[in-house]
Design a protein around this motif. Sequence first.
Motif, PDB file in Angstrom:
ATOM      1  N   THR A 101      -1.670   5.590  -3.903  1.00  0.00           N
ATOM      2  CA  THR A 101      -0.348   4.825  -3.967  1.00  0.00           C
ATOM      3  C   THR A 101       0.186   5.191  -2.460  1.00  0.00           C
ATOM      4  O   THR A 101       0.408   6.245  -2.309  1.00  0.00           O
ATOM      5  CB  THR A 101       0.425   5.220  -4.763  1.00  0.00           C
ATOM      6  N   GLN A 149       3.530   5.733  -0.921  1.00  0.00           N
ATOM      7  CA  GLN A 149       4.684   6.033  -1.295  1.00  0.00           C
ATOM      8  C   GLN A 149       5.901   4.868  -0.380  1.00  0.00           C
ATOM      9  O   GLN A 149       6.740   4.514  -1.344  1.00  0.00           O
ATOM     10  CB  GLN A 149       5.145   7.350  -1.066  1.00  0.00           C
ATOM     11  N   ARG A 150       5.684   5.044   0.656  1.00  0.00           N
ATOM     12  CA  ARG A 150       6.821   4.139   1.197  1.00  0.00           C
ATOM     13  C   ARG A 150       6.933   2.468   0.606  1.00  0.00           C
ATOM     14  O   ARG A 150       7.961   1.773   0.666  1.00  0.00           O
ATOM     15  CB  ARG A 150       6.639   3.926   2.697  1.00  0.00           C
ATOM     16  N   THR A 151       5.582   1.818   0.470  1.00  0.00           N
ATOM     17  CA  THR A 151       5.425   0.580  -0.026  1.00  0.00           C
ATOM     18  C   THR A 151       5.349   0.433  -1.511  1.00  0.00           C
ATOM     19  O   THR A 151       5.233  -0.727  -2.155  1.00  0.00           O
ATOM     20  CB  THR A 151       4.616  -0.232   0.904  1.00  0.00           C
ATOM     21  N   GLN A 152       4.723   1.477  -2.083  1.00  0.00           N
ATOM     22  CA  GLN A 152       4.390   1.608  -3.301  1.00  0.00           C
ATOM     23  C   GLN A 152       2.927   0.511  -3.458  1.00  0.00           C
ATOM     24  O   GLN A 152       2.745   0.065  -4.811  1.00  0.00           O
ATOM     25  CB  GLN A 152       5.259   1.281  -4.484  1.00  0.00           C
ATOM     26  N   ARG A 153       2.224   0.311  -2.545  1.00  0.00           N
ATOM     27  CA  ARG A 153       1.070  -0.410  -2.560  1.00  0.00           C
ATOM     28  C   ARG A 153      -0.095   0.482  -3.026  1.00  0.00           C
ATOM     29  O   ARG A 153      -0.054   1.722  -2.520  1.00  0.00           O
ATOM     30  CB  ARG A 153       0.870  -1.008  -1.198  1.00  0.00           C
ATOM     31  N   ASN A 157      -1.676  -0.261   7.844  1.00  0.00           N
ATOM     32  CA  ASN A 157      -1.292   0.289   6.654  1.00  0.00           C
ATOM     33  C   ASN A 157       0.039   1.257   6.827  1.00  0.00           C
ATOM     34  O   ASN A 157       1.081   1.371   6.258  1.00  0.00           O
ATOM     35  CB  ASN A 157      -1.945   0.285   5.404  1.00  0.00           C
ATOM     36  N   GLN A 207       2.147   4.498   8.321  1.00  0.00           N
ATOM     37  CA  GLN A 207       2.958   4.868   9.712  1.00  0.00           C
ATOM     38  C   GLN A 207       3.059   6.387   9.814  1.00  0.00           C
ATOM     39  O   GLN A 207       2.800   7.132   8.489  1.00  0.00           O
ATOM     40  CB  GLN A 207       4.548   4.490   9.487  1.00  0.00           C
ATOM     41  N   ASP A 225       4.125   8.892   6.456  1.00  0.00           N
ATOM     42  CA  ASP A 225       3.832   8.277   5.260  1.00  0.00           C
ATOM     43  C   ASP A 225       3.260   9.428   4.205  1.00  0.00           C
ATOM     44  O   ASP A 225       2.343  10.258   4.592  1.00  0.00           O
ATOM     45  CB  ASP A 225       2.823   7.149   5.348  1.00  0.00           C
ATOM     46  N   ASN A 268       6.057   9.847  -8.352  1.00  0.00           N
ATOM     47  CA  ASN A 268       6.216   9.515  -6.992  1.00  0.00           C
ATOM     48  C   ASN A 268       6.676  10.566  -6.024  1.00  0.00           C
ATOM     49  O   ASN A 268       7.370  11.312  -6.459  1.00  0.00           O
ATOM     50  CB  ASN A 268       7.476   8.489  -7.079  1.00  0.00           C
ATOM     51  N   GLN A 272       7.030  12.286  -2.280  1.00  0.00           N
ATOM     52  CA  GLN A 272       7.437  11.982  -0.963  1.00  0.00           C
ATOM     53  C   GLN A 272       7.609  13.412  -0.453  1.00  0.00           C
ATOM     54  O   GLN A 272       8.510  14.155  -0.561  1.00  0.00           O
ATOM     55  CB  GLN A 272       8.522  11.089  -0.832  1.00  0.00           C
ATOM     56  N   SER A 274      11.517  -1.519  13.661  1.00  0.00           N
ATOM     57  CA  SER A 274      12.226  -1.986  12.341  1.00  0.00           C
ATOM     58  C   SER A 274      12.955  -2.950  12.379  1.00  0.00           C
ATOM     59  O   SER A 274      13.451  -3.570  11.388  1.00  0.00           O
ATOM     60  CB  SER A 274      12.527  -0.866  11.484  1.00  0.00           C
TER      61      SER A 274
END
Length: 532
Positions: free
Chosen positions: A332, A334-338, A372, A374, A377, A385, A387, A496
């Motif tokens: 996963t 984390q930033r996008t949860q993708r 994908n 950065q 990340d 979760n 981070q 951004s």
Amino acid sequence: MDKKELTTAVDRRRTFAIISHPDAGKTTITEQLLLFGGVIRKAGTVKGKKSGQFAKSDWMEIEKQRGISVTSSVLQFDYQGKRINILDTPGHEDFSEDTYRTLMAVDSAVMVIDAAKGIEPQTKKLFKVCRMRGIPIFTFMNKLDRDGREPMDLIDELEELLDIEAFPMNWPIGMGKGLEGLYDIHKQRVELYHEDANGQRYLPVDEDGQIVGEHPLKKESIYQQALENVQLLLEAGNKFDADKVARGEQTPVFFGSALTNFGVKTFLESYLEYAPAPAAHKTQAGDMVAPTADNFSGFVFKIQANMNPNHRDRIAFIRICSGEFDRGMDVTLQRTQRKLRLANSTEFMADSRESVETAVAGDIVGLYDTGNFQIGDTIYTGKQNIQFENLPQFTPELFVKVTAKNVMKQKSFHKGMEQLVQEGAVQLYRTYTTNDYVLGAVGQLQFEVFQFRMKNEYNSDVVMEPMGEKIARWIDPEQLDEKMSSSRNLLVRDRSGAPLFLFENQFAERWFKQKYPDIKLTEKLSTDTVGA
């Protein structure tokens, strides 16, 4: 692998960065370490441009031309049962940000100091980052084959300027043309600069520090002087304290010459004896993630474009913090949860790479990136979760407007601009109304490297129009009125899309604050910011 195998594998890891002022010999010592690891058979020197031999860790074309390191390299090898990950960092101060981020991905640091010059400004800056993290620091006083400063003065300066205890693990017997060897305090022996007539390199010493048996060096005044200094240090100096070393409060100091490969092996073996295995990493929530935790986790500390110019690839460098990495695993972001599948992974040997199947905490893995990732990340497996803490950021101080020299090559120009800025060495902005490109950096060299790489990697000549020093301040979009912009405070967007002003000086910023007292301006830096 099961828990026991994972624990054993993690305990084998030693991950460190080599930091120094430019020209202190950092890249040269890196190469000697690779020789011991059997990775290379012959070391090129950074200055060996005429022979076509370049430092193994300097893979970028501009590094070979200039003889400097401007990007961090990752190098891995095995030695005496340990898996060693070296992160060779840029020495040049204009690339401090890359080095600071790299220091977030290591468990210890090796500080290389030129024995003729002592502590230099860049060394002091980087050292402070290590102290901030509380990681162990090992010091290598280099270039002993040249005449330099008195060793005692170097030790005193180290302690005074860097506010750290120093313990010399060995001591020079002579210097420059008069170099005879090292008195090895830690291993109680003398290491000769050249083998003696009997083919000996190491000589045992007795309890009084005298060489056992008959030897020509024993009668020389240069040896007796070194012995006096050693005895003075042992009686009046700091006592070696492994716990203090582990907390970054005491630095073991080694003398030697990387160029002649003298004292480097002794340093490496002592380093492996006292350097830490991977430790737990802190999350933004304040939790500690253990390296032997069941679930995989890691963070991106660097992105590098075009490590292989033939394939125009992008590599995201991942420091593994916990669990086991398996090629093809799903994680996963984390930033996008993708959810992402890590199918293409690599481990590094500077300009050569091998596909990596498994890796554990402490290892550095390169992931082929299609856009994908950065910098900063976190990726993980499992339901929790995670981070990790923010990486250091700088606000740029120098700015240039950038345009393509050839309007017919806009496609390659835009591609290069977008890809190179993702590495984080320079920041990209667009003017608010005309959408022109503006680059921001901490130092001028970053612009020169950027311009060079645009031409050589993207076949795009760029024109850079200097804007000088500016003060960057972000503004809340809800408070923004485009009429606030003027010649003294240019309005731009960051990558951004967030708006910010580039003030021409502090006077312009104060004038703005007086005119718009309700407007909040911020530096928009993370809590881990390090001053430039």
